[in-house]
Design an enzyme around this catalytic site. Structure first.
Site, PDB file in Angstrom:
ATOM      1  N   LYS A  95     -26.390  37.303 -28.067  1.00  0.00           N
ATOM      2  CA  LYS A  95     -27.076  36.828 -26.862  1.00  0.00           C
ATOM      3  C   LYS A  95     -28.579  37.085 -26.889  1.00  0.00           C
ATOM      4  O   LYS A  95     -29.046  38.092 -27.386  1.00  0.00           O
ATOM      5  CB  LYS A  95     -26.490  37.532 -25.613  1.00  0.00           C
ATOM      6  CG  LYS A  95     -25.071  37.163 -25.281  1.00  0.00           C
ATOM      7  CD  LYS A  95     -24.878  35.720 -24.849  1.00  0.00           C
ATOM      8  CE  LYS A  95     -25.391  35.453 -23.449  1.00  0.00           C
ATOM      9  NZ  LYS A  95     -24.546  36.039 -22.398  1.00  0.00           N
ATOM     10  N   GLU A 133     -34.786  34.568 -14.971  1.00  0.00           N
ATOM     11  CA  GLU A 133     -33.757  34.731 -13.931  1.00  0.00           C
ATOM     12  C   GLU A 133     -34.270  35.597 -12.784  1.00  0.00           C
ATOM     13  O   GLU A 133     -33.972  35.352 -11.615  1.00  0.00           O
ATOM     14  CB  GLU A 133     -32.499  35.349 -14.533  1.00  0.00           C
ATOM     15  CG  GLU A 133     -31.805  34.432 -15.524  1.00  0.00           C
ATOM     16  CD  GLU A 133     -30.778  35.187 -16.360  1.00  0.00           C
ATOM     17  OE1 GLU A 133     -29.737  35.559 -15.800  1.00  0.00           O
ATOM     18  OE2 GLU A 133     -31.037  35.415 -17.552  1.00  0.00           O
ATOM     19  N   HIS A 180     -31.598  13.840 -10.797  1.00  0.00           N
ATOM     20  CA  HIS A 180     -30.205  14.311 -10.660  1.00  0.00           C
ATOM     21  C   HIS A 180     -29.785  15.132 -11.883  1.00  0.00           C
ATOM     22  O   HIS A 180     -28.595  15.225 -12.176  1.00  0.00           O
ATOM     23  CB  HIS A 180     -29.224  13.152 -10.455  1.00  0.00           C
ATOM     24  CG  HIS A 180     -29.682  12.145  -9.441  1.00  0.00           C
ATOM     25  ND1 HIS A 180     -29.333  12.218  -8.110  1.00  0.00           N
ATOM     26  CD2 HIS A 180     -30.474  11.057  -9.569  1.00  0.00           C
ATOM     27  CE1 HIS A 180     -29.892  11.197  -7.463  1.00  0.00           C
ATOM     28  NE2 HIS A 180     -30.594  10.482  -8.332  1.00  0.00           N
ATOM     29  N   SER A 185     -27.682  41.490 -25.049  1.00  0.00           N
ATOM     30  CA  SER A 185     -26.495  41.921 -24.318  1.00  0.00           C
ATOM     31  C   SER A 185     -25.965  43.177 -24.982  1.00  0.00           C
ATOM     32  O   SER A 185     -26.028  43.318 -26.204  1.00  0.00           O
ATOM     33  CB  SER A 185     -25.437  40.817 -24.364  1.00  0.00           C
ATOM     34  OG  SER A 185     -24.155  41.375 -24.172  1.00  0.00           O
TER      35      SER A 185
END
Ligand code: ARG
Length: 460
Positions: A284, A291, A157, A278
């Site tokens: 970043k 992704e 979980h 970024s």
């Protein structure tokens, strides 16, 4: 002008939108090498059986070789008016060798030709996918061996459950990818039959030798039913199913990499080579490759569903709907050609933060099960009761803002007086993982043995 290849009974040429919807050359030119290989095998067989003369067959072979050279060199002009790769090649052959070119299509149809070309392409590509997956398994197993005893939280979980080792976690993916490779190789074995010679749908009256063509192209045998040969695409569907399952595996791991790379988890840093910045936020470091691996799984699943839906209502035998089989299949296998090496690169370059992983492994009362097992083993308590006692100890620790290990013995004895100081031996995450020696468990010795065995298989 009506179509040069099939226009005998036509007087008018196709409407431009007809030509546009009908043409597949924009994508099926990727089948050029397979189309030429199939034609060469077919021509050789036709000569062998005396269906075309040896001279014509030699001219055809020579012309096809020249066309292969032109395509490779990028000097071949693909024409939309010629619809597809098959007619583009045949038309160029006629330009190069004249009338003999017209004999190549004897005892053959574009229906069995495209079934052949596409099978050959899928087969070749599955071999490349397998090699890439093999390399990903190597990267994972090597990393796993290096971190066989690196303790990290195991989750259910996405809540801390029990400590595991990083090596064990990585080896889980080695197993998954092993099964993915098994599915691809099953698909490859089943699809390795030659459809050529099924002709349009019914077979042919020429004395062809389908077995010889099959052998020349590396197939195990010819397909047994001509209708099935030209109308089924389950070889592509199987490849896509295996690709979709594999993409889902990669996507789950990619999601974990995305989580691990957050400052909040901080379990692993990706290398500069697999991160992006970024344009507005200078701090970043984004895990774009992970992704995209996660994102491309959506496309691969869509490609599978797309072809299933194209095929589901088609009566036997060939229908032009089936021309829609290629782009999705190319797309899915192209996606794997990018995502699998990207994963291997990320795994090799990734730097785990062993200190943070270990600290996280000790939080969240992750050794509560070990405490309950201690109560069972040392105090002969029934597990259900031990579970309850442990629950009360966890609640106490939570109330004090302490870990289980940090609770004083007196506090533990306040809940169960028979607890002794030896309980602290099992409350550490290291001890917890070391105790999980059951077959397939996370104990470092197990993980080392598994990783070593896989590496031997992979390198052998
Ligand atoms: N381009 C076609 C395809 O990809 C080749 C087969 C065409 N056959 C036909 N009967 N029109 O399916």
């Amino acid at each position: 002008m009506s179509n040069a290849m099939w226009g005998g009974r036509f007087t008018a040429s196709p409407d431009s939108i007809m030509e546009e919807i009908n043409a597949s050359i924009g994508f099926d030119q990727r089948l050029a090498a397979q189309d030429i290989a199939g034609s060469k095998a077919h021509a050789a067989m036709l000569a062998q059986r005396g269906i075309v003369s040896a001279e014509d067959a030699a001219a055809i072979q020579d012309g096809l070789d020249r066309i292969a050279g032109e395509i490779e060199a990028g000097t071949f002009t693909f024409s939309r008016a010629l619809e597809d790769i098959h007619m583009n090649v045949e038309s160029r052959l006629a330009e190069l060798i004249g009338e003999a070119a017209g004999r190549l299509h004897t005892a053959r149809s574009r229906n069995d030709q495209v079934a052949l070309d596409f099978r050959l392409w899928v087969r070749d590509t599955l071999d490349a996918v397998d090699a890439a997956l093999h390399d990903l398994q190597l990267a994972l197993a090597e990393k796993a061996l290096a971190h066989a005893d690196a303790v990290m939280p195991g989750f259910t979980h996405l809540q801390s459950a029990q400590p595991v080792t990083l090596g064990h976690h990585l080896m889980a993916y080695v197993e998954m990818i092993g099964r993915d490779r098994g599915r691809f190789s099953d698909a490859r074995r089943r699809m390795n039959e030659s459809p050529l010679g099924a002709a349009a749908l019914a077979g042919t009256s020429y004395p062809i030798d389908r077995h010889a063509v099959a052998a020349a192209l590396g197939f195990d045998r010819p397909t047994a039913n001509s209708l099935d040969s030209v109308s089924d695409r389950d070889f592509a569907l199987e490849a896509l199913s295996a690709a979709a399952i594999c993409a889902v595996h990669l996507s789950r791991f990619a999601e974990e990499i995305v989580l691990w790379a957050t400052p909040q988890f901080g379990f692993a840093a990706l290398s500069d080579r697999f991160s992006t910045g970024s344009s507005i936020m200078p701090q970043k470091r984004n895990p774009d490759a992970a992704e995209l691996v996660r994102g491309k799984a959506g496309r691969v699943i869509g490609d599978l569903v797309g072809l299933l839906v194209v095929m589901k209502g088609l009566p036997l035998a060939y229908s032009k709907d089936m021309q829609e089989d290629k782009e999705g299949t190319f797309d899915a296998l192209d996606a794997l050609a990018l995502t699998v090496p990207a994963m291997a690169g990320m795994v090799r370059d990734m730097t785990p933060d062993l200190v943070r992983m270990k600290a996280a492994a000790g939080s969240g009362y992750s050794t509560a099960t070990d405490l309950a097992d201690w109560l069972v083993q040392k105090l002969d308590m029934p597990f259900r009761q031990a579970h309850h006692v442990t629950g009360r100890i966890v609640a106490l620790a939570a109330a004090r803002g302490a870990t289980l290990e940090q609770l004083p013995l007196a506090a533990l004895q306040g809940i169960e007086p028979r607890i002794t100081a030896t309980v602290f031996d099992v409350l550490g995450a290291d001890r917890s993982v070391a105790s999980r020696t059951s077959f397939g468990g996370t104990a470092p010795d197990n993980v080392r043995a598994q990783a070593t065995a896989w590496l031997e298989r992979l390198k052998g």
